[in-house]
Every structure is written in structure tokens, then in C-alpha cells.
Design a protein around this motif. Structure first.
Motif, PDB file in Angstrom:
ATOM      1  N   UNK A 374       0.893  -1.158  -0.022  1.00 22.90           N
ATOM      2  CA  UNK A 374      -0.145  -0.108  -0.166  1.00 22.90           C
ATOM      3  C   UNK A 374       0.993   1.183   0.131  1.00 22.90           C
ATOM      4  N   UNK A 375       0.842   1.772  -1.157  1.00 22.84           N
ATOM      5  CA  UNK A 375       1.872   2.918  -1.413  1.00 22.84           C
ATOM      6  C   UNK A 375       1.723   3.874  -2.542  1.00 22.84           C
ATOM      7  N   UNK A 376       2.272   5.207  -2.329  1.00 25.66           N
ATOM      8  CA  UNK A 376       2.008   5.702  -3.805  1.00 25.66           C
ATOM      9  C   UNK A 376       2.997   5.573  -4.622  1.00 25.66           C
ATOM     10  N   UNK A 377       4.047   4.518  -4.571  1.00 25.14           N
ATOM     11  CA  UNK A 377       4.624   3.992  -5.544  1.00 25.14           C
ATOM     12  C   UNK A 377       5.980   4.896  -5.865  1.00 25.14           C
ATOM     13  N   UNK A 378       6.376   5.840  -4.888  1.00 22.97           N
ATOM     14  CA  UNK A 378       7.411   6.545  -5.432  1.00 22.97           C
ATOM     15  C   UNK A 378       8.709   5.888  -4.339  1.00 22.97           C
ATOM     16  N   UNK A 379       9.041   4.830  -4.913  1.00 23.66           N
ATOM     17  CA  UNK A 379      10.270   4.132  -4.374  1.00 23.66           C
ATOM     18  C   UNK A 379      11.685   4.817  -4.494  1.00 23.66           C
ATOM     19  N   UNK A 380      12.124   5.177  -3.359  1.00 31.15           N
ATOM     20  CA  UNK A 380      13.232   6.336  -3.643  1.00 31.15           C
ATOM     21  C   UNK A 380      14.281   6.109  -2.681  1.00 31.15           C
ATOM     22  N   UNK A 381      14.481   4.906  -2.352  1.00 33.08           N
ATOM     23  CA  UNK A 381      15.389   4.639  -0.966  1.00 33.08           C
ATOM     24  C   UNK A 381      15.993   3.355  -1.235  1.00 33.08           C
ATOM     25  N   UNK A 382      16.860   2.903  -2.047  1.00 36.93           N
ATOM     26  CA  UNK A 382      17.095   3.737  -3.498  1.00 36.93           C
ATOM     27  C   UNK A 382      16.032   3.651  -4.428  1.00 36.93           C
ATOM     28  N   UNK A 383      16.075   4.411  -5.245  1.00 42.71           N
ATOM     29  CA  UNK A 383      15.086   4.393  -6.402  1.00 42.71           C
ATOM     30  C   UNK A 383      14.972   3.180  -7.169  1.00 42.71           C
ATOM     31  N   UNK A 384      13.773   2.549  -7.595  1.00 47.49           N
ATOM     32  CA  UNK A 384      13.605   1.598  -8.327  1.00 47.49           C
ATOM     33  C   UNK A 384      13.909   0.023  -7.680  1.00 47.49           C
ATOM     34  N   UNK A 385      14.340   0.006  -6.485  1.00 44.95           N
ATOM     35  CA  UNK A 385      14.729  -1.156  -5.739  1.00 44.95           C
ATOM     36  C   UNK A 385      13.702  -2.416  -5.745  1.00 44.95           C
ATOM     37  N   UNK A 386      12.336  -1.634  -5.227  1.00 41.19           N
ATOM     38  CA  UNK A 386      11.130  -2.537  -5.151  1.00 41.19           C
ATOM     39  C   UNK A 386      11.022  -3.267  -6.619  1.00 41.19           C
ATOM     40  N   UNK A 387      10.765  -2.530  -7.423  1.00 41.21           N
ATOM     41  CA  UNK A 387      10.697  -2.968  -8.765  1.00 41.21           C
ATOM     42  C   UNK A 387      11.452  -4.130  -9.368  1.00 41.21           C
ATOM     43  N   UNK A 388      12.801  -3.869  -9.069  1.00 37.21           N
ATOM     44  CA  UNK A 388      13.689  -4.845  -9.404  1.00 37.21           C
ATOM     45  C   UNK A 388      13.756  -6.122  -8.463  1.00 37.21           C
ATOM     46  N   UNK A 389      13.462  -5.932  -7.320  1.00 35.33           N
ATOM     47  CA  UNK A 389      13.236  -6.965  -6.255  1.00 35.33           C
ATOM     48  C   UNK A 389      12.011  -7.824  -6.717  1.00 35.33           C
ATOM     49  N   UNK A 390      10.806  -7.220  -7.026  1.00 36.38           N
ATOM     50  CA  UNK A 390       9.823  -8.092  -7.382  1.00 36.38           C
ATOM     51  C   UNK A 390       9.967  -8.774  -8.663  1.00 36.38           C
ATOM     52  N   UNK A 391      10.830  -8.137  -9.953  1.00 30.80           N
ATOM     53  CA  UNK A 391      10.972  -8.718 -10.987  1.00 30.80           C
ATOM     54  C   UNK A 391      11.779 -10.042 -10.715  1.00 30.80           C
ATOM     55  N   UNK A 392      12.899 -10.039 -10.221  1.00 34.15           N
ATOM     56  CA  UNK A 392      13.715 -11.076  -9.817  1.00 34.15           C
ATOM     57  C   UNK A 392      12.980 -12.189  -9.147  1.00 34.15           C
ATOM     58  N   UNK A 393      12.169 -11.622  -8.113  1.00 37.14           N
ATOM     59  CA  UNK A 393      11.306 -12.651  -7.204  1.00 37.14           C
ATOM     60  C   UNK A 393      10.431 -13.543  -8.347  1.00 37.14           C
ATOM     61  N   UNK A 394       9.633 -12.748  -8.948  1.00 42.79           N
ATOM     62  CA  UNK A 394       8.824 -13.427  -9.932  1.00 42.79           C
ATOM     63  C   UNK A 394       9.525 -14.135 -11.002  1.00 42.79           C
ATOM     64  N   UNK A 395      10.553 -13.694 -11.674  1.00 41.41           N
ATOM     65  CA  UNK A 395      11.267 -14.594 -12.733  1.00 41.41           C
ATOM     66  C   UNK A 395      11.995 -15.729 -12.240  1.00 41.41           C
ATOM     67  N   UNK A 396      12.849 -15.459 -10.973  1.00 43.08           N
ATOM     68  CA  UNK A 396      13.612 -16.728 -10.677  1.00 43.08           C
ATOM     69  C   UNK A 396      13.234 -17.563  -9.487  1.00 43.08           C
ATOM     70  N   UNK A 397      12.637 -16.795  -8.610  1.00 41.99           N
ATOM     71  CA  UNK A 397      12.397 -17.585  -7.082  1.00 41.99           C
ATOM     72  C   UNK A 397      10.717 -18.092  -7.108  1.00 41.99           C
ATOM     73  N   UNK A 398      10.113 -17.292  -7.854  1.00 42.63           N
ATOM     74  CA  UNK A 398       8.533 -17.799  -7.791  1.00 42.63           C
ATOM     75  C   UNK A 398       8.096 -17.744  -9.105  1.00 42.63           C
ATOM     76  N   UNK A 399       8.330 -18.441 -10.120  1.00 43.75           N
ATOM     77  CA  UNK A 399       7.640 -18.442 -11.330  1.00 43.75           C
ATOM     78  C   UNK A 399       6.438 -19.229 -11.379  1.00 43.75           C
TER      79      UNK A 399
END
Length: 471
Positions: A374-399
Motif C-alpha cells: 500500500x504505497x504511492x509507488x515513489x520508491x526512492x531509497x534507493x530508487x527502483x529497488x522494489x520493482x527490481x526485487x519483485x521482477x527477480x522474485x517473480x522471474x527466478x524465485x517464484x515463477x
């Protein structure tokens, strides 16, 4: 293939509009001015109405906010010539059902907007006539919403209620007294202090100020006639009655709790948490305890303050979601993580950056069946980390998608004509009220881009049938 691609585009367009219609209210946000919001929203309404009118009308059966529901009705009535006869029949039922669910002040403002836009076709007059005819007490409306009812009656060429009501609105000097007690109380309140206590609270306030009645005395004597929201709004003032917090809507109660100082929140912890949990149980309904192991990443960063006109709204949505998810999860299977690291939900406040990536990692380590962000989506500490974590999680760890991930965003991004997303692989839905989360999570499945227009139409048809009582 071309048809499939066009269907996917259409589904994305409609979902984009639904996200906007759930979250946007045309008001200033933390990062966008009110004018930007209104221009962006007006464009979206026009685009979807012209290209997908049946789906545009169907949005009235979804959990879009009152501001956008009124805009949809205004646009459907103002452009009636674009619809076929069959579309008009369904639109008429949807409009009538949605107007019945809207607060009366919102409907009267809608009628004023139709009048200002000079929308006065036969269909519009019929909608106004039927809504006014269904009002339980037009004499009460004449007192509480006098200007709105008067404008609506003039615009639709209607006789509102009885002859007394008509005289009260259009010829108030014609009668020296009224048989209806509320109409007569309004007449007497000009010169009798006692008569104002027979009027609705918002009307009586003006007369009390005119007569110089002390505020504490006025609130104490008006207590029996005040609504739950009026009791909540005046609570804490001298003479104000107590409000039943457990009966309040979840997000509104969360807003109230956050408006209090920390000392008062601590002193009233049992009352506030009890009210929030009762509201959450009511909102969860049959879904309570059915979501299994749930983890939530809740944004209480500085931007969750919102703006001067939507003060603490994003934070209130996150707080409401916390208590609701606690009920939806299996007993003892809920893990909340606030971006600030807070562990006391009642004491949260807007502060700091938005380290969504780190919190998402912590949440995934709990092995949840469902992860809600639940967030406004402005991931900034560091920028973009949440999106990268979720991408790797979905592609590699939880396909196999053992963990369902949904991003709920309470803030409309005017530049994107949508709510801000964390990653293409994560379904994102706009949210305005925490109590709508179960249905929003359901519609979020369409935002993954794996389903097309046929599935979305079938879903909307089911929602329409439920909304109109045809199911």
C-alpha cells in the motif's frame, strides 16, 4: 492476432480509467496541483466515453469514488446521442442505482452541474424526476438542501412534493405558517431560538450563530438530531456528544484517529483500536480469515501526508488496510511492515523516505501467500529497488506464482493518467477506501496483461448484475 492485441489494449485502457476513477478527485495531491488533476481526469473520461461507452457506463457498478461516479453520470446524460436504445436502457438503470447510493449533497451538486452545462434533454429530466420522487422526505430536503432542490426543480420543470414544499422553496412569504413541522420550524427559527433545535444540524448551525447561542449549549441540545458523522466531526468540543466509533466507516475512522495528537491517541488507545477493528471486521464480511498468510508493506513516508485538501489521506488508507488485512489473514498469520520501521500502527505519522525495496524483501522472507503493498509507488531509497526485487522474485524465485503480489496505490498520477506502478509484473489497483480492498484485489488480476477484453467484460457483467440486483 490483431483482434487479440486490440482487445488487450482496450482492457488496459479501461483498467487505467478504473484506477483513476477510484483514486482521483480532481484535488491537489502531494506531487500534483489541482488543475493538473482535473485536466488529466477530464481527458480520461472523454477518451473512455467516446471509445468504450458501454464499459464507461459499467464503471458505475464498480467501487469508483463519488466524484467520478457523478462525472460519469453527467457525461452519459450530456452525450446521450452517442448511445443506442439498448445502451440507454442499461445506462438508465445504472444511473438510477448509482444516484440512489450517492450522498444527497453530491447528487444535488450533479444536478447543478447539469444545469450549468445546459443539459436538459428528456432523459435528464426523467432521471431528476425519478430521483426526487424516490426521496423519502422532500420537506426535509427542502430544509437541508434548499438551494439544490430549488435549482433541480426549476431545471427539470418539476413540482417538488406538496404545495407547501413548493411555496417554501419559491414563495416563502405566501404562508404565515406551515403544517409540516420542519418547514414551520425553519420559518420560526428566524425569531425563536427554540425552533432551531427542531432543524437538521447543518441548518441549525446558521440560525444558532445568528441568535448568538453559545457553541457548547448548541451542541449539547442538538445531540439527539446529529448524525454519526456530525458527532465525529464535533467530538472533543465542549458540549459535543460522544460518537460511536465502532459504527464508523473504516477509512473515515482512520482519518479521525490520525487527526488526533499522540497523547490523545495513547489515552484513547483501547477505544480507537476497538473501533478500527470493529470497522475492519464489518468491511471484511465473509472474507475474514480466508486469505491465509498475509504480509503487508505499508507506506508511512513523508509523501503519505497527501496535501492540504487531502490531509493524511494516503496514510489513513494504509492504516485502514492494516486493520483490514489483520482480519482477512488467517489468525496469527499477518505480518505488517511500515516503511519507517514503525511497530505501533496507531502512532504512525508521515516521515522519511520510501524504502519500499528493503521492506518488500523483509515481507517476502516471511513466506506469505499474499503480499500487499500500500504505497504511492515513489520508491526512492534507493530508487527502483522494489520493482527490481519483485521482477527477480517473480522471474527466478517464484515463477509458479505461489505468492500473490498486489500493489494498492491511493494516489493518482496526473502525468501518467494512472496510478504509479512498481513493476510491469505486479498488478496495481487504485484504492481510495481501505474497505474496498477485497474487490480491488479481485479486479487487480486483470491488470497483469494476461487477460483480455472478453474476461473483463464478463467480470463487469457480473458486477452489474450484482449492483442492479439481477444476480
Amino acid at each position: 492476432m490483431a483482434d487479440t492485441f486490440s482487445d488487450l489494449v482496450a482492457a488496459e485502457d479501461v483498467l487505467l480509467f478504473v484506477n483513476a476513477a477510484v483514486t482521483a478527485t480532481g484535488q491537489r495531491e502531494f506531487r500534483a496541483a489541482a488543475d493538473e488533476q482535473r485536466l488529466s481526469l477530464d481527458f480520461l473520461h472523454a477518451y473512455v466515453r467516446v471509445n468504450y461507452r458501454p464499459l464507461y457506463a459499467a464503471s458505475l457498478a464498480l467501487d469508483i469514488n463519488d466524484h467520478n461516479a457523478a462525472l460519469v453520470v453527467e457525461n452519459l446524460l450530456g452525450h446521450a446521442d452517442e448511445a443506442t436504445a439498448d445502451e440507454k436502457r442499461l445506462e438508465g438503470r445504472l444511473i438510477a442505482a448509482r444516484l440512489a447510493a450517492l450522498p444527497p449533497p453530491r447528487v444535488y451538486r450533479l444536478f447543478a452541474a447539469l444545469r450549468a452545462a445546459r443539459v436538459n434533454n428528456r432523459r435528464t429530466r426523467a432521471v431528476m424526476r425519478d430521483w426526487l420522487a424516490a426521496r423519502p422526505d422532500l420537506a426535509y430536503d427542502a430544509v437541508k438542501y434548499r438551494a439544490g432542490l430549488k435549482r433541480a426543480a426549476r431545471h427539470a420543470h418539476l413540482r417538488p412534493g406538496t404545495a407547501e414544499t413548493g411555496d417554501f422553496l419559491f414563495a416563502p412569504r405566501r404562508r404565515t405558517r406551515y403544517d409540516d413541522p420542519r418547514l414551520d420550524a425553519h420559518r420560526r427559527a428566524r425569531h425563536e431560538q427554540g425552533a432551531l433545535y427542531e432543524l437538521p444540524f447543518t441548518v441549525a448551525e446558521g440560525f444558532a450563530a445568528r441568535h448568538g447561542v453559545p457553541r457548547a449549549v448548541f451542541l449539547e441540545r442538538m445531540a439527539p438530531r446529529m448524525t454519526r458523522l456530525e458527532r465525529l466531526r464535533t467530538r472533543g468540543r465542549e458540549g459535543a456528544p460522544d460518537a460511536d466509533l465502532a459504527a464508523m466507516p473504516l477509512t473515515r475512522l482512520a482519518l479521525y484517529a490520525l487527526s488526533l495528537g499522540f497523547d490523545e491517541r495513547a489515552a484513547r488507545r483501547a477505544e480507537l483500536e476497538g473501533g478500527l477493528r470493529a470497522a475492519a471486521r464489518r468491511a471484511a464480511g465473509p472474507h475474514a480469515g480466508t486469505w491465509g498468510r498475509v504480509a503487508a508493506v505499508l507506506d508511512d513516508s513523508y509523501s503519505s501526508y497527501g496535501s492540504g485538501v487531502k490531509r493524511r489521506r494516503p496514510l489513513a488508507v494504509a492504516l485502514g488496510c492494516h486493520f483490514l488485512l489483520e482480519v482477512l489473514a488467517a489468525p496469527g498469520r499477518y505480518a505488517p511492515l511500515w516503511t519507517s520501521g514503525a511497530t505501533d500502527p496507531l502512532m504512525v505519522r508521515p516521515r522519511g523516505a520510501t524504502p519500499l525495496g528493503a521492506r518488500v524483501l523483509d515481507a517476502l522472507e516471511t513466506g506469505p501467500e499474499r503480499l500487499l503493498i500500500v504505497s504511492d509507488g515513489w520508491d526512492n531509497a534507493p530508487p527502483g529497488l522494489a520493482g527490481e526485487v519483485l521482477r527477480v522474485w517473480r522471474a527466478r524465485l517464484d515463477p509458479e506464482r505461489r505468492t500473490s503480489v498486489v500493489h494498492l496505490n491511493p494516489v493518482y498520477d496526473a502525468d501518467r493518467f494512472d496510478v504509479r506502478r512498481l513493476a510491469p509484473s505486479v498488478p496495481t489497483a487504485g484504492v481510495r477506501d481501505a474497505e474496498d480492498v477485497p474487490s480491488l484485489v479481485e479486479i487487480a488480476q486483470f491488470a497483469e496483461g494476461r487477460t483480455g477484453l472478453a474476461e473483463l467484460r464478463a467480470y463487469l457483467d457480473r458486477r452489474i448484475a450484482l449492483f442492479l440486483g439481477d444476480a
